[in-house]
Design a protein around this motif. Structure first.
Motif, PDB file in Angstrom:
ATOM      1  N   TYR A 267     -40.019  44.812  75.937  1.00 55.84           N
ATOM      2  CA  TYR A 267     -38.592  45.098  76.071  1.00 55.84           C
ATOM      3  C   TYR A 267     -37.919  44.307  77.184  1.00 55.84           C
ATOM      4  O   TYR A 267     -36.799  43.815  77.020  1.00 55.84           O
ATOM      5  N   GLU A 301     -34.026  51.652  73.474  1.00 52.72           N
ATOM      6  CA  GLU A 301     -35.480  51.814  73.371  1.00 52.72           C
ATOM      7  C   GLU A 301     -36.148  51.686  74.737  1.00 52.72           C
ATOM      8  O   GLU A 301     -37.182  52.309  74.987  1.00 52.72           O
ATOM      9  N   GLU A 498     -41.726  56.115  64.202  1.00 50.77           N
ATOM     10  CA  GLU A 498     -41.452  55.208  65.330  1.00 50.77           C
ATOM     11  C   GLU A 498     -41.631  53.758  64.913  1.00 50.77           C
ATOM     12  O   GLU A 498     -40.876  52.880  65.344  1.00 50.77           O
ATOM     13  N   LYS A 502     -38.346  51.573  65.527  1.00 54.72           N
ATOM     14  CA  LYS A 502     -38.435  50.543  66.568  1.00 54.72           C
ATOM     15  C   LYS A 502     -38.808  49.166  66.023  1.00 54.72           C
ATOM     16  O   LYS A 502     -38.935  48.215  66.791  1.00 54.72           O
TER      17      LYS A 502
END
Length: 652
Positions: A267, A301, A498, A502
């Protein structure tokens, strides 16, 4: 034109071809270089100047140059010159996202094209392709995909007559973008991109187009979960666009690298790339909204709601200026829903649910936005179902899952399609419907295999193997009427949801080659025609062979007639494939993925090998068993596939 002037312009042309666009432009931008040249020569070098502005995404300067060329053509009553100027004006308007203004002037370009005369046929064809490509480009961003494809197909019809020019590269790449991003057809996108690359490698001034092709290749490989290949193409493209100082495409690539990092779960790296991209994209309207969309999602996220709110405000500003643009409207409503979904307040989650339903109803929206809206809606409903165990909510979930599958299949988005099948498989387990769960997994693996998404196929096969190993646990849970929470956890619903929400990188399980035990071919009625044991223990072989034959009817009727491809046989796994008039079975210990690849290869090969297949059919007609000594080539084939694995290791 005097020799020194011609030499300077030719030098600029050479610099352009070498990828030194800034140096070339400096010469082209000196109007003194054009004194005394004829209109044809001037038009050619001004067109190169315009291409540099296009390649560097300098839309305002491109429009200004186009106006100058257009006015000069009008003054001299030269329709070809006027058309070339108007083409640059329209191209610049497209880069600035001013499609309505551009559409208003396309008719003027069509009229000019009709009145161009006294020029070679290929010159007319080239302008027709430019105009059709431009119309396709405009219709694409106006959301009129069918019309866009029609315009581009019109251009592609002239490919053979056009020879090798940048226009052919351009049209193929726009078509590739439509097929990949708007239609989800990575297979067709790859065809168009390969065609574009083959042309780009042969033309002059090709740095821009080579970089563009690498972007498309990177996007296609990313869609197919081939992350390393995607990264490799993006980095090649980044180097090319940095060389020609194209800030817009450098931003585009940083955006793509950000998305790739996000998929991999990195991320911070993703946000770093995307924030660099949004700074470079600031002067440009086109696709900035998509970058903001990524920044909002990834910030959420990463747990940084404040950062997400900051970028959402910028997206809202774009939306307020473009409320008639349904693509931006869809992104705005979708991201507003994501922010509300993160709230702990029930009323905010309810509002998020309504917004997501509104997004789903928007026609001709980018299919990825629609898919993600459906996924987040299912996530909200699953949370509600987990809390209240209400079958009405479960029915609603199944409705939206069916809608997601329909859209994913229609758009050929097979990653989402297969991941949704896995979700369905896990939902089926909540009601102890193991056969239905296995059918979903079997179907998902077949689709992943057929479209070359190898990582996903490996994951699904592993999921199926794990389910087979857990069957006794599920039977005990059913007998004890275990609560929903226990079933939910064992099914792994949270993890799968998920993965979808994601867009996680498809993790490759640690799969090992299986231990081969027995290869068996029986008739459709269960009569054995051929067997080959991979163990030297004859008593063990006889026990295993006899045990399997005693239950062969059960396996055929209860397992493989249900569309399943594997079953548990004691401590062994059994794979079975039908090739009428036979069933081919492979019994082994271990993981199924590579075993299935070997069995498929074996079946394909024995059908293609005339000596083997004819011997099999003859033995069937005579009701005789087959021995390895009868078909020597069969012995070597079995050895190479199942023992030495020398053939299959190169195929899978």
């Amino acid at each position: 034109m005097s020799y020194p002037e011609l030499k300077e312009l030719s030098k600029a042309e050479q610099l352009f071809d070498e990828g030194k666009l800034d140096e070339a432009f400096e010469i082209f931008n000196d109007w003194n270089q054009f004194e005394g040249v004829n209109l044809q020569q001037k038009g050619y070098f001004l067109f190169l100047k315009g291409l540099i502005l296009f390649y560097q995404f300098k839309s305002e300067e491109l429009i200004k140059l186009g106006e100058e060329i257009f006015k000069e053509g009008q003054k001299l009553n030269e329709n070809l010159h006027s058309f070339d100027g108007l083409f640059f004006i329209l191209l610049g308007l497209g880069l600035e996202h001013k499609f309505e203004e551009g559409f208003n002037r396309i008719g003027q370009a069509e009229t000019l094209l009709e009145h161009i005369s006294n020029v070679p046929k290929n010159v007319i064809i080239q302008r027709k392709v430019r105009l059709s490509g431009l119309k396709g480009f405009f219709h694409l961003y106006a959301g009129k995909l069918d019309v866009a494809e029609e315009s581009l197909e019109e251009s592609l019809q002239f490919q053979d007559e056009l020879y090798i020019t940048w226009e052919g590269v351009w049209v193929n790449l726009i078509m590739s973008y439509i097929k990949l991003v708007m239609r989800g057809r990575s297979d067709l996108a790859m065809e168009y991109t390969k065609k574009a690359m083959s042309l780009a490698e042969k033309i002059s001034f090709n740095h821009y187009w080579l970089g563009y092709c690498h972007i498309d290749f990177g996007g296609i490989h990313l869609r197919n979960c081939e992350y390393d290949m995607s990264f490799e193409h993006y980095m090649k493209s980044l180097a090319l666009f940095k060389q020609i100082n194209d800030k817009w495409f450098v931003a585009n690539l940083l955006n793509n690298l950000g998305i790739l990092s996000y998929v991999k779960g990195e991320y911070n790296t993703a946000l770093k790339h995307l924030e660099e991209a949004i700074i470079l994209w600031e002067p440009f309207p086109l696709l900035k909204d998509a970058c903001l969309d990524s920044l909002i999602s990834i910030s959420l996220e990463a747990g940084d709601t404040e950062r997400a709110q900051k970028y959402f405000q910028r997206l809202e500003d774009i939306y307020n200026l473009n409320k008639k643009d349904h693509l931006i409207e869809g992104l705005y409503r979708y991201n507003k829903a994501l922010l509300l979904k993160r709230s702990s307040r029930i009323r905010d989650k309810a509002k998020a649910e309504e917004l997501l339903k509104e997004v789903i109803r928007i026609e001709d929206l980018n299919f990825e936005t629609t898919n993600q809206a459906l996924i987040h809606l299912c996530d909200l409903l699953l949370t509600e179902f987990r809390i209240n165990n209400d079958n009405e909510v479960l029915n609603e979930i199944n409705h939206y899952i069916a809608k997601l599958l329909t859209i994913a299949e229609k758009q050929h988005s097979y990653l989402v399609f297969c991941e949704t099948f896995i979700l369905q498989a896990k939902l089926a387990l909540l009601n102890f419907n193991i056969k239905a769960s296995r059918r979903f997994l079997t179907q998902a693996q077949k689709i992943a295999e057929s479209y070359g998404i190898k990582r996903l196929a490996m994951k699904i096969s592993h999921e199926h193997d794990e389910l087979l190993r857990q069957i006794k646990i599920w039977e005990k849970l059913k007998e004890s009427e275990a609560p929903l929470t226990e079933r939910w956890k064992l099914a792994g619903l949270n993890e799968q949801m998920e993965n979808l929400v994601k867009k996680r990188m498809v993790a490759v399980p640690d799969l090992k080659n299986e231990e081969a035990v027995l290869l068996l071919i029986v008739s459709e009625g269960g009569i054995p025609f051929f067997s080959h044991a991979f163990t030297e223990n004859k008593s063990f072989e006889s026990h295993l062979f006899g045990g399997f034959l005693s239950t062969i009817d059960y396996f055929i009727k209860e397992t493989f007639s249900e569309g399943l491809d594997r079953a548990i046989f004691g401590e062994y796994t059994l794979l079975m494939k039908s090739i009428p008039p036979f069933f081919v079975s492979y019994i082994f210990k271990g993981d199924s993925y590579y075993a299935l690849q070997k069995l498929d290869y074996f079946i394909n090969h024995i059908q293609k090998e005339e000596d083997i297949w004819q011997n099999f059919l003859k033995s069937y007609q005579l009701n005789q068993t087959i021995h390895l000594s009868d078909i020597p080539v069969l012995d070597s084939l079995i050895t190479e596939i199942f023992i030495s694995k020398s053939i299959v290791s190169n195929q899978i």
